[in-house]
Write a protein that holds these residues in place. Structure first.
Motif, PDB file in Angstrom:
ATOM      1  N   VAL A 143      16.064  14.749  68.954  1.00 50.54           N
ATOM      2  CA  VAL A 143      17.356  15.458  69.052  1.00 50.54           C
ATOM      3  C   VAL A 143      16.886  16.621  69.932  1.00 50.54           C
ATOM      4  CG1 VAL A 143      18.979  16.815  68.229  1.00 50.54           C
ATOM      5  CG2 VAL A 143      18.533  14.802  67.179  1.00 50.54           C
ATOM      6  N   GLY A 144      15.688  17.096  69.737  1.00 56.12           N
ATOM      7  CA  GLY A 144      15.175  18.336  70.554  1.00 56.12           C
ATOM      8  C   GLY A 144      14.902  18.290  71.817  1.00 56.12           C
ATOM      9  N   ILE A 145      14.319  17.134  72.201  1.00 54.34           N
ATOM     10  CA  ILE A 145      14.007  17.244  73.737  1.00 54.34           C
ATOM     11  C   ILE A 145      15.207  17.056  74.712  1.00 54.34           C
ATOM     12  CG2 ILE A 145      12.986  15.276  75.401  1.00 54.34           C
ATOM     13  CD1 ILE A 145      10.937  14.638  73.295  1.00 54.34           C
ATOM     14  N   PRO A 146      16.237  16.336  74.295  1.00 52.43           N
ATOM     15  CA  PRO A 146      17.442  16.697  75.166  1.00 52.43           C
ATOM     16  C   PRO A 146      18.069  18.114  75.448  1.00 52.43           C
ATOM     17  CG  PRO A 146      17.749  14.517  73.876  1.00 52.43           C
ATOM     18  CD  PRO A 146      16.570  15.340  73.486  1.00 52.43           C
ATOM     19  N   VAL A 147      17.985  18.663  74.061  1.00 56.47           N
ATOM     20  CA  VAL A 147      18.510  19.833  74.137  1.00 56.47           C
ATOM     21  C   VAL A 147      17.741  21.108  75.002  1.00 56.47           C
ATOM     22  CG1 VAL A 147      18.933  22.093  72.566  1.00 56.47           C
ATOM     23  CG2 VAL A 147      19.489  19.736  71.774  1.00 56.47           C
ATOM     24  N   LEU A 148      16.246  20.739  74.697  1.00 58.34           N
ATOM     25  CA  LEU A 148      15.350  21.613  75.569  1.00 58.34           C
ATOM     26  C   LEU A 148      15.430  21.184  77.142  1.00 58.34           C
ATOM     27  CD1 LEU A 148      12.248  21.373  73.364  1.00 58.34           C
ATOM     28  CD2 LEU A 148      13.553  23.252  73.740  1.00 58.34           C
ATOM     29  N   LEU A 149      15.513  19.872  77.486  1.00 56.96           N
ATOM     30  CA  LEU A 149      15.817  19.624  78.943  1.00 56.96           C
ATOM     31  C   LEU A 149      17.092  20.335  79.407  1.00 56.96           C
ATOM     32  CD1 LEU A 149      14.836  15.816  78.899  1.00 56.96           C
ATOM     33  CD2 LEU A 149      13.458  17.765  79.951  1.00 56.96           C
ATOM     34  N   GLY A 150      18.269  20.013  78.520  1.00 58.08           N
ATOM     35  CA  GLY A 150      19.587  21.086  78.891  1.00 58.08           C
ATOM     36  C   GLY A 150      19.118  22.473  79.311  1.00 58.08           C
ATOM     37  N   VAL A 151      18.514  23.006  78.285  1.00 53.71           N
ATOM     38  CA  VAL A 151      18.296  24.400  78.543  1.00 53.71           C
ATOM     39  C   VAL A 151      17.496  24.732  79.632  1.00 53.71           C
ATOM     40  CG1 VAL A 151      17.273  26.423  77.483  1.00 53.71           C
ATOM     41  CG2 VAL A 151      18.595  24.768  75.869  1.00 53.71           C
ATOM     42  N   GLY A 152      16.585  24.014  79.801  1.00 54.84           N
ATOM     43  CA  GLY A 152      15.553  23.984  80.981  1.00 54.84           C
ATOM     44  C   GLY A 152      16.408  24.066  82.247  1.00 54.84           C
ATOM     45  N   TRP A 153      17.525  22.889  82.222  1.00 52.90           N
ATOM     46  CA  TRP A 153      17.943  22.644  83.845  1.00 52.90           C
ATOM     47  C   TRP A 153      18.937  23.701  83.956  1.00 52.90           C
ATOM     48  CZ3 TRP A 153      23.217  22.088  84.422  1.00 52.90           C
ATOM     49  CH2 TRP A 153      23.512  21.540  85.895  1.00 52.90           C
ATOM     50  N   TRP A 154      19.572  24.304  82.733  1.00 53.49           N
ATOM     51  CA  TRP A 154      20.648  25.507  83.058  1.00 53.49           C
ATOM     52  C   TRP A 154      19.656  26.840  83.638  1.00 53.49           C
ATOM     53  CZ3 TRP A 154      20.882  30.184  80.270  1.00 53.49           C
ATOM     54  CH2 TRP A 154      22.021  31.103  80.402  1.00 53.49           C
ATOM     55  N   ILE A 155      18.504  26.882  82.884  1.00 54.56           N
ATOM     56  CA  ILE A 155      17.573  28.324  83.349  1.00 54.56           C
ATOM     57  C   ILE A 155      17.352  27.950  84.852  1.00 54.56           C
ATOM     58  CG2 ILE A 155      15.495  29.320  83.030  1.00 54.56           C
ATOM     59  CD1 ILE A 155      15.783  28.825  80.027  1.00 54.56           C
ATOM     60  N   LEU A 156      17.098  26.517  85.130  1.00 55.80           N
ATOM     61  CA  LEU A 156      16.363  26.474  86.409  1.00 55.80           C
ATOM     62  C   LEU A 156      17.429  26.574  87.542  1.00 55.80           C
ATOM     63  CD1 LEU A 156      14.097  25.337  88.206  1.00 55.80           C
ATOM     64  CD2 LEU A 156      15.063  23.021  87.774  1.00 55.80           C
ATOM     65  N   GLN A 157      18.830  26.185  86.999  1.00 62.02           N
ATOM     66  CA  GLN A 157      19.804  26.556  88.239  1.00 62.02           C
ATOM     67  C   GLN A 157      20.072  27.830  88.304  1.00 62.02           C
ATOM     68  OE1 GLN A 157      21.563  24.066  89.764  1.00 62.02           O
ATOM     69  NE2 GLN A 157      20.170  22.682  88.918  1.00 62.02           N
TER      70      GLN A 157
END
Length: 258
Positions: free
Chosen positions: A45-59
Motif C-alpha cells: 500500500v505504501g509504495i504507490p502512495v510514496l510514488l504518488g507523493v514523489g510524482w506530485w513533488i516532482l511536478q
C-alpha cells in the motif's frame, strides 16, 4: 450380572462434534506470526502512495524550474540588449578616442616658427650671418610610404667669416631640440667675395679695391619629431606662451600625458 459402562465425557459440550456444513467454503485463517503479512501489506500500500507523493513533488519542482528558466531567458535577453548597447558605446568611444588622439598627435607636432626663429637667432655666432631660411618638404622614403619625418626640414643660407665658423654654427645647431642633430649637415661651403654694404661702391679714381673673401654656406637639417609637450621649457624660453598654455590645459584633462 450385567454392568453398564456409560462414558459421560462424550456428553460434554467440548466433546460434541460440530455438524459439517455442506455446500459451503471453509475459511481457515493462518496461525502463527502475522508480522510478515502486515509488513507486506504495508509495503504494497505504501509504495504507490510514496510514488504518488514523489510524482506530485516532482511536478511542482518542474513547474518551479520552468518558471526560473523563463525568468532567466528574459534576464538573458535583457543582458544581451545591454551588452549590445555597451559594445556600441564602446565602439563609438574608441572612434572618438582615435579621432582625438589623431588631433592631439597633429597638435603635438606643431612647431611655431616664432620659437624656431628665436632659437636660431640665439644660436647664431657673431661671425655668421643668415641670409634666408626656408622650409623643405618631408622626404618620402619610398613610393606609397608615409614620410619619415612629417614635419619636414629647414635649409639655412648665409655667409660666414671662415669655414671654421660654419662648422661651429653646425655644431651649435645640432644642440637644438627643435632640430634633428643626426640629420643636420653642411650642403655647400664656398669662398666668395664679401658683398659690399648697401650704399658703398668702388672709388671713382680707377683704383679697384678687392673685397675680403667669406664663406657662403648652405646648411640643411630636419625638424625634430620630439612632441611639443616635451618642449615646454624651450617653448617658454622662446616666448611661445599660447601653445604652452594649450598644451598644459590638455595635460590637465589627460588628453596629453604629462
Amino acid at each position: 450380572m450385567y454392568s453398564l459402562d456409560v462414558n459421560f465425557l462424550k456428553d460434554r459440550p467440548a466433546y460434541q462434534k460440530k455438524p459439517e456444513k455442506k455446500g459451503g467454503i471453509s475459511l481457515k485463517l493462518p496461525t502463527g506470526n502475522m508480522t510478515p503479512v502486515y509488513v507486506g501489506v504495508a509495503i504494497g500500500v505504501g509504495i504507490p502512495v510514496l510514488l504518488g507523493v514523489g510524482w506530485w513533488i516532482l511536478q511542482g519542482k518542474i513547474v518551479e524550474l520552468e518558471g526560473k528558466v523563463a525568468q532567466l531567458d528574459q534576464e538573458s535577453k535583457r543582458l544581451d540588449t545591454e551588452i549590445g548597447n555597451l559594445n556600441k558605446i564602446k565602439t563609438e568611444t574608441n572612434a572618438i578616442k582615435g579621432e582625438t588622439q589623431a588631433l592631439v598627435t597633429v597638435f603635438d607636432q606643431i612647431r611655431p616658427w616664432s620659437a624656431m626663429l628665436q632659437d636660431l637667432r640665439d644660436r647664431t655666432p657673431v661671425a655668421v650671418q643668415i641670409d634666408n631660411i626656408k622650409q623643405t618638404p618631408p622626404i618620402v622614403a619610398a613610393a606609397g610610404q608615409p614620410p619619415s619625418n612629417p614635419a619636414g626640414g629647414l635649409e639655412i643660407n648665409g655667409l660666414a667669416r671662415s669655414f671654421n665658423d660654419v662648422n661651429d654654427f653646425l655644431l651649435i645647431l645640432q644642440q637644438s631640440r627643435f632640430l634633428k642633430s643626426s640629420e643636420s649637415r653642411i650642403l655647400t661651403a664656398t669662398l666668395v667675395d664679401a658683398p659690399l654694404a648697401p650704399g658703398v661702391g668702388q672709388p671713382t679714381a680707377g683704383v679697384i679695391i678687392k673685397p675680403p673673401q667669406v664663406v657662403r654656406y648652405t646648411i640643411q637639417s630636419s625638424m625634430s619629431d620630439v612632441p611639443a609637450s616635451e618642449l615646454i621649457r624651450e617653448l617658454e624660453k622662446k616666448g611661445t606662451v599660447g601653445l604652452v598654455t594649450r598644451i598644459r590645459n590638455m595635460q590637465q584633462t589627460g588628453v596629453i600625458p604629462k
